[in-house]
Design a protein around this motif. Sequence first.
Motif, PDB file in Angstrom:
ATOM      1  N   GLY A   1     -12.368   1.194  -8.085  1.00 22.75           N
ATOM      2  CA  GLY A   1     -11.398   2.313  -9.038  1.00 22.75           C
ATOM      3  C   GLY A   1     -10.014   1.469  -8.973  1.00 22.75           C
ATOM      4  O   GLY A   1      -9.829   0.356  -9.406  1.00 22.75           O
ATOM      5  N   THR A   2      -8.668   2.330  -9.207  1.00 22.00           N
ATOM      6  CA  THR A   2      -7.383   1.643  -9.437  1.00 22.00           C
ATOM      7  C   THR A   2      -6.828   1.014  -8.420  1.00 22.00           C
ATOM      8  O   THR A   2      -6.042   0.311  -8.618  1.00 22.00           O
ATOM      9  CB  THR A   2      -6.865   2.439  -9.881  1.00 22.00           C
ATOM     10  N   PHE A   3      -7.323   1.259  -7.361  1.00 20.97           N
ATOM     11  CA  PHE A   3      -6.310   0.271  -5.867  1.00 20.97           C
ATOM     12  C   PHE A   3      -6.895  -1.495  -6.278  1.00 20.97           C
ATOM     13  O   PHE A   3      -6.112  -2.194  -6.008  1.00 20.97           O
ATOM     14  CB  PHE A   3      -7.524   0.819  -4.845  1.00 20.97           C
TER      15      PHE A   3
ATOM     16  N   GLN B   1      -8.164  10.520  -6.801  1.00 20.68           N
ATOM     17  CA  GLN B   1      -8.525   9.933  -4.767  1.00 20.68           C
ATOM     18  C   GLN B   1      -6.839  10.849  -4.261  1.00 20.68           C
ATOM     19  O   GLN B   1      -6.540  10.656  -3.282  1.00 20.68           O
ATOM     20  CB  GLN B   1      -8.211   8.787  -4.801  1.00 20.68           C
ATOM     21  N   VAL B   2      -5.402  10.445  -5.365  1.00 22.05           N
ATOM     22  CA  VAL B   2      -4.811  11.199  -4.183  1.00 22.05           C
ATOM     23  C   VAL B   2      -5.146  12.488  -4.122  1.00 22.05           C
ATOM     24  O   VAL B   2      -4.008  13.099  -2.024  1.00 22.05           O
ATOM     25  CB  VAL B   2      -3.324  11.364  -5.062  1.00 22.05           C
TER      26      VAL B   2
ATOM     27  N   LEU C   1      -7.964   4.283  -0.664  1.00 23.38           N
ATOM     28  CA  LEU C   1      -6.843   4.108  -1.361  1.00 23.38           C
ATOM     29  C   LEU C   1      -6.922   3.547  -3.041  1.00 23.38           C
ATOM     30  O   LEU C   1      -7.576   3.629  -3.215  1.00 23.38           O
ATOM     31  CB  LEU C   1      -6.338   3.074  -1.224  1.00 23.38           C
ATOM     32  N   THR C   2      -5.652   4.359  -3.552  1.00 21.48           N
ATOM     33  CA  THR C   2      -5.329   4.206  -5.418  1.00 21.48           C
ATOM     34  C   THR C   2      -4.639   4.105  -5.685  1.00 21.48           C
ATOM     35  O   THR C   2      -3.548   2.411  -4.727  1.00 21.48           O
ATOM     36  CB  THR C   2      -5.783   5.677  -5.138  1.00 21.48           C
TER      37      THR C   2
ATOM     38  N   GLY D   1      -1.966  -1.232 -10.930  1.00 18.99           N
ATOM     39  CA  GLY D   1      -1.169  -0.314 -10.460  1.00 18.99           C
ATOM     40  C   GLY D   1      -1.023   0.096  -9.428  1.00 18.99           C
ATOM     41  O   GLY D   1      -0.602   1.042  -8.478  1.00 18.99           O
ATOM     42  N   ALA D   2      -1.734  -0.430  -8.443  1.00 23.28           N
ATOM     43  CA  ALA D   2      -1.295  -0.032  -7.041  1.00 23.28           C
ATOM     44  C   ALA D   2      -0.301  -1.395  -6.387  1.00 23.28           C
ATOM     45  O   ALA D   2       0.267  -0.460  -5.081  1.00 23.28           O
ATOM     46  CB  ALA D   2      -2.527  -0.568  -6.026  1.00 23.28           C
ATOM     47  N   LEU D   3       0.169  -2.148  -7.003  1.00 23.68           N
ATOM     48  CA  LEU D   3       1.742  -2.490  -6.721  1.00 23.68           C
ATOM     49  C   LEU D   3       2.128  -2.263  -6.544  1.00 23.68           C
ATOM     50  O   LEU D   3       2.827  -1.366  -8.033  1.00 23.68           O
ATOM     51  CB  LEU D   3       1.162  -4.469  -7.986  1.00 23.68           C
ATOM     52  N   GLY D   4       3.190  -1.802  -6.282  1.00 24.94           N
ATOM     53  CA  GLY D   4       4.402  -0.882  -6.190  1.00 24.94           C
ATOM     54  C   GLY D   4       4.264   0.871  -6.324  1.00 24.94           C
ATOM     55  O   GLY D   4       4.955   1.786  -6.510  1.00 24.94           O
ATOM     56  N   PHE D   5       3.043   1.556  -5.993  1.00 22.78           N
ATOM     57  CA  PHE D   5       2.627   2.392  -6.090  1.00 22.78           C
ATOM     58  C   PHE D   5       3.117   3.169  -4.820  1.00 22.78           C
ATOM     59  O   PHE D   5       2.959   3.376  -3.746  1.00 22.78           O
ATOM     60  CB  PHE D   5       1.110   2.580  -5.363  1.00 22.78           C
ATOM     61  N   ASP D   6       3.615   4.132  -5.313  1.00 21.45           N
ATOM     62  CA  ASP D   6       5.041   5.036  -5.302  1.00 21.45           C
ATOM     63  C   ASP D   6       5.004   6.472  -5.655  1.00 21.45           C
ATOM     64  O   ASP D   6       6.313   6.535  -6.719  1.00 21.45           O
ATOM     65  CB  ASP D   6       6.381   4.951  -4.393  1.00 21.45           C
ATOM     66  N   PRO D   7       4.065   7.679  -5.428  1.00 24.82           N
ATOM     67  CA  PRO D   7       4.404   8.626  -6.313  1.00 24.82           C
ATOM     68  C   PRO D   7       5.145  10.028  -6.135  1.00 24.82           C
ATOM     69  O   PRO D   7       5.883  11.027  -6.605  1.00 24.82           O
ATOM     70  CB  PRO D   7       2.768   8.921  -6.648  1.00 24.82           C
TER      71      PRO D   7
END
Length: 185
Positions: free
Chosen positions: A32-34, A63-64, A74-75, A38-44
Motif C-alpha cells: 500500500g501507500t505506506f 485506510q484512513v 499505516l498509510t 506519500g507516507a513522508l510528512g503525512f499529516d491530513p
Amino acid sequence: MRLRRAVQRIRDATRERAATGRGPEEADDVAGTFATDGALGFDPFLFLRALDEAGSRAVVIGQVAGIMHGSTELTGDLDLLWDGTPEQARALRDALTVAGCTDLPDLDRSQAAYRVSGAGGDLCTPALPWGDMDVAHCLARAVSTRDPAGFTIRYAALDDLIRMRRSLGRPKDRRRADELERLHP
C-alpha cells in the motif's frame, strides 16, 4: 485520537526514510501507500479541517477510515468519497485551496488525484466502478467524530468500509477487511 496516534506512528516510522520518488499512485497491491513517499510528512489534519470548514460532505474512505475504526496498518494517502454535485465540488475546491493545493483536480471525473500540504490521495464519486457495490449509500451512512482540535471528520461506516475493501479485492484490501471484521463489535 486513533488517527492522531497513527499519524505520529507514521512520522516516527518514516523519520529516517529517504525519498524514493515513488508516489502513492505507484503503491503496490500488498504494502500500500505506506511504502511510498506519500507516507513522508503525512499529516491530513489541515485538509480535514478545511473540508469541515468549507461545508464539504466528503467521507474519508480507504485506510484512513480503517485507522479510525481501529486498524493498525499505516498509510500514506487520504482517499475521499463525495457525491459529485456542483455544490460539493465548490466546497471541495475551497478546501483544496485552503489546504495548499496548487493544481486543482478535474472534479468532473469519477476519480481525481489531488495533493495538498501534508496529504494526497483520490477524490472518488459513486460513479467510479466499485464492483457490485453501490457506494452512494455510504455517504448517507457515514459516521463522524469530533477531532480534539475542534473540527468534524466524516468517515465510512465500518460495514461499508469492509464491503468496499471486499469489492476492490486487492491483497491489501482483503487483509484489511479481515482485520476490520475482527474489530467488528
